[in-house]
Write a protein that holds these residues in place. Structure first.
Motif, short mmCIF file in Angstrom:
data_model
loop_
_atom_site.label_atom_id
_atom_site.label_comp_id
_atom_site.label_asym_id
_atom_site.label_seq_id
_atom_site.Cartn_x
_atom_site.Cartn_y
_atom_site.Cartn_z
N SER A 293 -11.59 5.25 -5.71
CA SER A 293 -10.58 4.22 -5.95
C SER A 293 -10.71 2.97 -5.08
O SER A 293 -10.48 1.87 -5.53
N ASP A 294 -11.05 3.16 -3.78
CA ASP A 294 -10.96 2.08 -2.80
C ASP A 294 -9.50 1.70 -2.54
O ASP A 294 -9.19 0.56 -2.17
N PHE A 295 -8.57 2.66 -2.72
CA PHE A 295 -7.17 2.43 -2.38
C PHE A 295 -7.04 1.92 -0.95
O PHE A 295 -7.72 2.38 -0.04
N ASP A 296 -6.16 0.97 -0.75
CA ASP A 296 -5.87 0.33 0.53
C ASP A 296 -7.03 -0.51 1.04
O ASP A 296 -7.00 -0.98 2.18
N GLY A 297 -8.06 -0.72 0.17
CA GLY A 297 -9.19 -1.53 0.60
C GLY A 297 -9.55 -2.65 -0.35
O GLY A 297 -10.47 -3.42 -0.06
N THR A 298 -8.82 -2.76 -1.47
CA THR A 298 -9.18 -3.78 -2.46
C THR A 298 -7.99 -4.04 -3.37
O THR A 298 -6.96 -3.34 -3.30
N THR A 299 -8.12 -5.06 -4.22
CA THR A 299 -7.09 -5.37 -5.22
C THR A 299 -7.35 -4.53 -6.46
O THR A 299 -8.43 -4.61 -7.06
N ILE A 300 -6.37 -3.72 -6.84
CA ILE A 300 -6.50 -2.84 -7.99
C ILE A 300 -5.65 -3.37 -9.14
O ILE A 300 -4.78 -4.23 -8.93
N PRO A 301 -5.85 -2.89 -10.38
CA PRO A 301 -5.03 -3.36 -11.49
C PRO A 301 -3.53 -3.16 -11.25
O PRO A 301 -3.11 -2.09 -10.79
N ALA A 302 -2.75 -4.17 -11.56
CA ALA A 302 -1.31 -4.12 -11.32
C ALA A 302 -0.65 -2.98 -12.09
O ALA A 302 0.36 -2.43 -11.63
N ASP A 303 -1.18 -2.63 -13.25
CA ASP A 303 -0.60 -1.54 -14.03
C ASP A 303 -0.65 -0.22 -13.28
O ASP A 303 0.15 0.68 -13.54
N MET A 304 -1.57 -0.08 -12.36
CA MET A 304 -1.65 1.14 -11.56
C MET A 304 -0.69 1.06 -10.38
O MET A 304 -0.09 2.06 -9.99
N LYS A 305 -0.57 -0.09 -9.77
CA LYS A 305 0.31 -0.38 -8.62
C LYS A 305 -0.18 0.29 -7.35
O LYS A 305 -0.47 -0.36 -6.35
N ASP A 306 -0.22 1.61 -7.34
CA ASP A 306 -0.66 2.37 -6.17
C ASP A 306 -1.06 3.76 -6.64
O ASP A 306 -1.29 3.97 -7.84
N VAL A 307 -1.15 4.71 -5.73
CA VAL A 307 -1.62 6.05 -6.09
C VAL A 307 -0.73 6.74 -7.12
O VAL A 307 -1.20 7.61 -7.87
N THR A 308 0.52 6.34 -7.20
CA THR A 308 1.41 6.95 -8.20
C THR A 308 0.99 6.62 -9.62
O THR A 308 1.45 7.25 -10.58
N GLY A 309 0.09 5.63 -9.78
CA GLY A 309 -0.38 5.26 -11.10
C GLY A 309 -1.58 6.04 -11.59
O GLY A 309 -2.08 5.79 -12.71
N LEU A 310 -2.07 7.00 -10.82
CA LEU A 310 -3.23 7.79 -11.26
C LEU A 310 -3.02 8.46 -12.62
O LEU A 310 -3.94 8.49 -13.45
#
Length: 345
Positions: A293-310
């Motif tokens: 994912s690269d969570f907390d290290g990059t800009t991810i799609p807004a539809d995901m928002k954060d890990v709760t969007g998996l």
């Protein structure tokens, strides 16, 4: 309606750096209790079905200015070692205070056991080996402390290799490959059964590692160059080499590595992420694609928002045509398999 979360074991997050740099008190407590900031903490991981992953220790470049070659400056080894030890201590502090809710895993059996009991399965990973000198003494000590996966470079040069700079559009064929110290590092990682991560490696370094290493080739958080011509992404030839060694590609959620226009725009459809996963699966097989994912290290799609969007991502993969068994492979089984073969246990 969202399907129930399939457990996800993820190939890359930068939560330790985020906690280290955020400036708030009690970073371990904030991870365990939850907070609004960032992409990952333990409560949100449980909500999203994130069962564990490679927890990166990355030391940022000093300052913000690039050098004359357009490269990010490289931290001094002593400073990088201090920061690496501080983040490793934070990881172990989180484990110690979690009352069994977080486990630092040193084997595939540890990961499976942690997932079975619902403990977050964290793997000690280093992204960019600036903390390690050419004598490799620190590598052996860090391995004893639990280090199990290592990326020799981030996107900057160090004593071991020349990391691929962030460029778009660009081939990953930028700069020289491994130094002699870098070749020694790869051999030592093979000896210690430390998985070598090829994300951030330029093409020359990739092919040198492919020649030297006896382990599966793994890119923990990289995408498809044919779909997005970013220097960080993998060419078809590199994908084929990963397949031929029984390796794996963890699909990066970062929009910079998904889009075909090189724009950093959070309003990016999850369908682009699915497109990269499907390309890898179609070209080299379902057993060689996972999530990074690269969570907390990059800009991810807004539809995901954060890990709760998996679960939204898993549903998007399902809509594309991936069945339950394929989703389980992408979500966690392929990662556990390649780590087991890399670690020999």
């Amino acid at each position: 309606m969202l399907t129930p979360p399939i457990p996800v074991f993820d190939g890359h997050n930068d939560v330790l750096l985020r906690l280290r740099r955020s400036g708030g008190e009690d970073p371990a407590g904030r991870f365990l209790d939850g907070e609004e900031a960032g992409h990952i903490d333990l409560p949100r991981a449980r909500t999203g079905g994130l069962a564990g992953g490679l927890c990166a220790i990355y030391v940022p470049s000093p300052g913000t200015a690039k050098d004359a070659n357009g490269d990010f400056p490289t931290p001094d080894q002593a400073d990088a070692l201090n920061e690496t030890l501080a983040m490793a201590r934070l990881l172990f502090d989180i484990e110690a205070r979690s009352q069994g809710a977080v486990t630092v895993c040193r084997s595939a059996a540890d990961i499976r056991r942690s997932m079975e009991i619902g403990s977050f399965a964290a793997v000690f990973h280093i992204e960019g080996a600036e903390a390690i000198a050419a004598d490799l003494d620190a590598l052996y000590v860090l391995h004893q402390a639990g280090l199990r996966t290592l990326g020799p470079v981030w996107s900057r040069p160090n004593v071991f290799a020349y990391g691929v700079p962030f460029r778009y559009p660009s081939s990953p064929d930028i700069g020289p490959g491994l130094t002699e110290a870098g070749r020694d590092l790869i051999r030592a990682c093979n000896e210690l059964k430390i998985m070598i991560d090829l994300s951030h490696m330029n093409e020359a370094g990739f092919w040198e590692i492919a020649r030297i290493s006896d382990a599966p080739l793994v890119a923990s958080h990289s995408n498809v160059h044919a779909l997005c011509q970013h220097s960080r992404n993998l060419t078809d030839r590199q994908l084929d080499a990963i397949r031929d060694t029984g390796g794996l590609v963890g699909i990066n959620f970062g929009v910079l590595f998904l889009r075909d226009d090189g724009i950093k725009d959070a309003n990016t459809s999850l369908d682009l992420l699915v497109r990269h996963a499907a390309y890898v699966a179609d070209r080299i097989g379902i057993d060689h694609v996972a999530l990074g994912s690269d969570f907390d290290g990059t800009t991810i799609p807004a539809d995901m928002k954060d890990v709760t969007g998996l679960p939204r991502l898993l549903d998007a993969l399902r809509r594309h045509g991936f069945g339950d068994q394929e989703l389980k492979k992408i979500a966690h089984e392929n990662w556990i398999s390649v780590l087991e073969r890399s670690w020999g246990e």
